[in-house]
Write an enzyme that holds these catalytic residues in place. Structure first.
Site, PDB file in Angstrom:
ATOM      1  N   ARG A  86       1.077  -1.265   0.096  1.00  0.00           N
ATOM      2  CA  ARG A  86       0.062   0.039  -0.097  1.00  0.00           C
ATOM      3  C   ARG A  86       0.900   1.222  -0.015  1.00  0.00           C
ATOM      4  O   ARG A  86       1.222   1.754   0.976  1.00  0.00           O
ATOM      5  CB  ARG A  86      -0.917   0.037   1.438  1.00  0.00           C
ATOM      6  CG  ARG A  86      -1.781   1.168   1.549  1.00  0.00           C
ATOM      7  CD  ARG A  86      -2.903   1.323   0.360  1.00  0.00           C
ATOM      8  NE  ARG A  86      -3.847   0.030   0.610  1.00  0.00           N
ATOM      9  CZ  ARG A  86      -4.775  -0.261  -0.235  1.00  0.00           C
ATOM     10  NH1 ARG A  86      -4.924   0.687  -1.413  1.00  0.00           N
ATOM     11  NH2 ARG A  86      -5.432  -1.157   0.080  1.00  0.00           N
ATOM     12  N   ARG A 124       1.251  -6.530  -9.871  1.00  0.00           N
ATOM     13  CA  ARG A 124       1.978  -5.855  -8.561  1.00  0.00           C
ATOM     14  C   ARG A 124       2.295  -7.097  -7.500  1.00  0.00           C
ATOM     15  O   ARG A 124       2.945  -6.273  -6.656  1.00  0.00           O
ATOM     16  CB  ARG A 124       0.967  -4.860  -8.021  1.00  0.00           C
ATOM     17  CG  ARG A 124      -0.556  -5.392  -7.942  1.00  0.00           C
ATOM     18  CD  ARG A 124      -1.288  -4.072  -7.639  1.00  0.00           C
ATOM     19  NE  ARG A 124      -2.832  -4.610  -7.185  1.00  0.00           N
ATOM     20  CZ  ARG A 124      -3.507  -4.041  -6.264  1.00  0.00           C
ATOM     21  NH1 ARG A 124      -3.384  -2.785  -6.004  1.00  0.00           N
ATOM     22  NH2 ARG A 124      -4.774  -4.424  -5.911  1.00  0.00           N
ATOM     23  N   HIS A 179       0.101   3.619 -10.476  1.00  0.00           N
ATOM     24  CA  HIS A 179      -0.842   4.198  -9.313  1.00  0.00           C
ATOM     25  C   HIS A 179      -0.204   4.897  -8.360  1.00  0.00           C
ATOM     26  O   HIS A 179      -0.313   4.396  -6.919  1.00  0.00           O
ATOM     27  CB  HIS A 179      -1.487   2.789  -8.598  1.00  0.00           C
ATOM     28  CG  HIS A 179      -2.643   3.111  -7.896  1.00  0.00           C
ATOM     29  ND1 HIS A 179      -2.889   3.821  -7.075  1.00  0.00           N
ATOM     30  CD2 HIS A 179      -3.913   2.304  -8.140  1.00  0.00           C
ATOM     31  CE1 HIS A 179      -4.078   3.552  -6.485  1.00  0.00           C
ATOM     32  NE2 HIS A 179      -4.837   2.720  -7.042  1.00  0.00           N
ATOM     33  N   ASP A 224     -12.746   9.660  -6.074  1.00  0.00           N
ATOM     34  CA  ASP A 224     -12.274   8.564  -6.983  1.00  0.00           C
ATOM     35  C   ASP A 224     -12.825   8.766  -8.463  1.00  0.00           C
ATOM     36  O   ASP A 224     -13.811   8.586  -8.809  1.00  0.00           O
ATOM     37  CB  ASP A 224     -12.907   7.236  -6.504  1.00  0.00           C
ATOM     38  CG  ASP A 224     -12.064   6.116  -7.117  1.00  0.00           C
ATOM     39  OD1 ASP A 224     -11.247   6.290  -7.863  1.00  0.00           O
ATOM     40  OD2 ASP A 224     -12.441   4.887  -6.597  1.00  0.00           O
ATOM     41  N   GLU A 278      -2.619   9.166 -10.612  1.00  0.00           N
ATOM     42  CA  GLU A 278      -2.091   8.074 -11.479  1.00  0.00           C
ATOM     43  C   GLU A 278      -2.425   8.532 -12.945  1.00  0.00           C
ATOM     44  O   GLU A 278      -3.171   8.945 -13.303  1.00  0.00           O
ATOM     45  CB  GLU A 278      -3.149   7.081 -11.176  1.00  0.00           C
ATOM     46  CG  GLU A 278      -3.291   6.807  -9.622  1.00  0.00           C
ATOM     47  CD  GLU A 278      -4.409   5.829  -9.271  1.00  0.00           C
ATOM     48  OE1 GLU A 278      -4.936   4.897  -9.999  1.00  0.00           O
ATOM     49  OE2 GLU A 278      -5.196   6.002  -8.013  1.00  0.00           O
TER      50      GLU A 278
HETATM   51  O1  TA6 Z   1      -7.074   4.010  -8.487  1.00  0.00           O
HETATM   52  C1  TA6 Z   1      -8.156   4.205  -7.551  1.00  0.00           C
HETATM   53  C2  TA6 Z   1      -8.840   2.875  -7.420  1.00  0.00           C
HETATM   54  O2  TA6 Z   1      -9.197   2.083  -8.124  1.00  0.00           O
HETATM   55  C3  TA6 Z   1      -9.604   3.010  -6.222  1.00  0.00           C
HETATM   56  O3  TA6 Z   1     -11.076   2.791  -6.494  1.00  0.00           O
HETATM   57  C4  TA6 Z   1      -9.213   2.145  -4.822  1.00  0.00           C
HETATM   58  O4  TA6 Z   1      -9.806   1.265  -4.556  1.00  0.00           O
HETATM   59  C5  TA6 Z   1      -7.936   2.099  -4.943  1.00  0.00           C
HETATM   60  O5  TA6 Z   1      -7.710   2.127  -6.557  1.00  0.00           O
HETATM   61  C6  TA6 Z   1      -7.143   1.117  -4.421  1.00  0.00           C
HETATM   62  O6  TA6 Z   1      -7.163  -0.120  -4.950  1.00  0.00           O
HETATM   63  P1  TA6 Z   1      -6.503  -1.372  -4.192  1.00  0.00           P
HETATM   64  O7  TA6 Z   1      -6.717  -2.645  -4.730  1.00  0.00           O
HETATM   65  O8  TA6 Z   1      -5.017  -0.953  -4.231  1.00  0.00           O
HETATM   66  O9  TA6 Z   1      -7.129  -1.552  -2.653  1.00  0.00           O
END
Ligand code: TA6
Length: 282
Positions: free
Chosen positions: A62, A85, A155, A200, A257
């Protein structure tokens, strides 16, 4: 000290630490080719990394810059944000010069990826630091004998001092899909985007550079190849529901992103595509 690249252990994972003569540094994990730290000369750190991130490969780390491929988010049948990832990548190239350091990491399809997504591919992520700049370039090669299509993103989790005091400039006049509003299409007509609640958004056809301003510093963001920009902050409730984020973590992060989402990339057999995101500390 001249520019250098060394292999280090980062929370139990092998990683490369890139450093330049002028004092910039970046750390990239081999797990997911995920950049987890970038410090321009003189600091401070500009990427957010959750203090509760898991580093055992059971979930994506994260923070930093996860690479999403071949599917963005849950927009298809694959695991969220694809599968690269949490894959091990290998080091393909390492290069240093008078004041830059560059590394390219690579991953290719495996039996496990073909079981999920029946295509042969090669991905390369090149990470380069030079002065106050971080360049990330993702190259996708179709090694199949038929075309395939994919969505993808870098991201990027920016570290901000206080998200409510952060402004994003450059999105004026663009259409965006609002994932907090059932994906409805909206039009941005504000000079700046302020983050004051869950956000978002997938901005489409972003051709101008962006500026992320804080009271005492800014960050320029540019991209090529990627047409979309995703802006994400989970805000209080969703953040509290994320086991790998501290409850107040959303106050110190902002995802901006570089993405190819609303129009998937169609790639012919044998051809390649690349997309780049550049961050410049100002
Ligand atoms: O890029 C934004 C997003 O798609 C959000 O909707 C949010 O859930 C985030 O990515 C994180 O995703 P993850 O799978 O890493 O928890």
């Amino acid at each position: 000290m001249p520019a250098a690249i060394e292999t280090i252990d980062f929370h139990g994972q092998p990683a490369l630490r890139l450093a330049t003569a002028s004092g910039a540094q970046a750390v990239v994990l081999l797990l997911g080719a995920q950049v987890v730290s970038w410090t321009p000369p003189g600091g401070p750190e500009r990427l957010y990394l959750s203090e509760r991130a898991a580093f055992d490969g059971s979930a994506a780390v994260r923070g930093g810059v996860p690479v999403c491929f071949p599917q963005f988010a849950a927009r298809g049948p694959l695991p969220r944000h694809g599968f690269v990832r949490t894959m091990p990548w290998s080091v393909e190239t390492q290069r240093t010069g008078t004041d830059f350091a560059l590394a390219t990491l690579r991953c290719t399809d495996t039996e496990a990826t073909r079981a999920l997504w029946p295509h042969r591919f090669a991905l390369e992520l090149t990470v380069a630091i030079e002065e106050s700049r971080l360049d990330l370039e993702l190259e996708v090669v179709n090694e199949d004998d038929a075309p395939f299509s994919f969505t993808a993103a870098l991201h990027t989790y920016l570290k901000v001092r206080e998200v409510e005091e952060t402004r994003i400039e450059g999105l004026y006049g663009l259409d965006y899909e609002d994932s907090t509003d059932a994906g409805r299409l909206h039009h941005d007509s504000g000079d700046v985007l302020l983050i004051e609640s869950e956000t978002d958004r997938i901005y489409r056809e972003v051709a101008r550079p962006l500026l992320v301003r804080e009271y005492d510093r800014s960050l320029g963001i540019n991209q090529e190849g990627f047409h979309d920009v995703v802006v994400w902050n989970p805000w209080e409730e969703r953040c509290a529901a994320l086991a790998d984020m501290p409850d107040r973590g959303f106050r110190h992060m902002l995802c901006v992103e570089a993405a190819a989402v609303h129009a998937p990339i169609e790639l012919e057999a044998g051809l390649n595509w690349w997309g780049r995101q550049t961050l410049v500390a100002l």
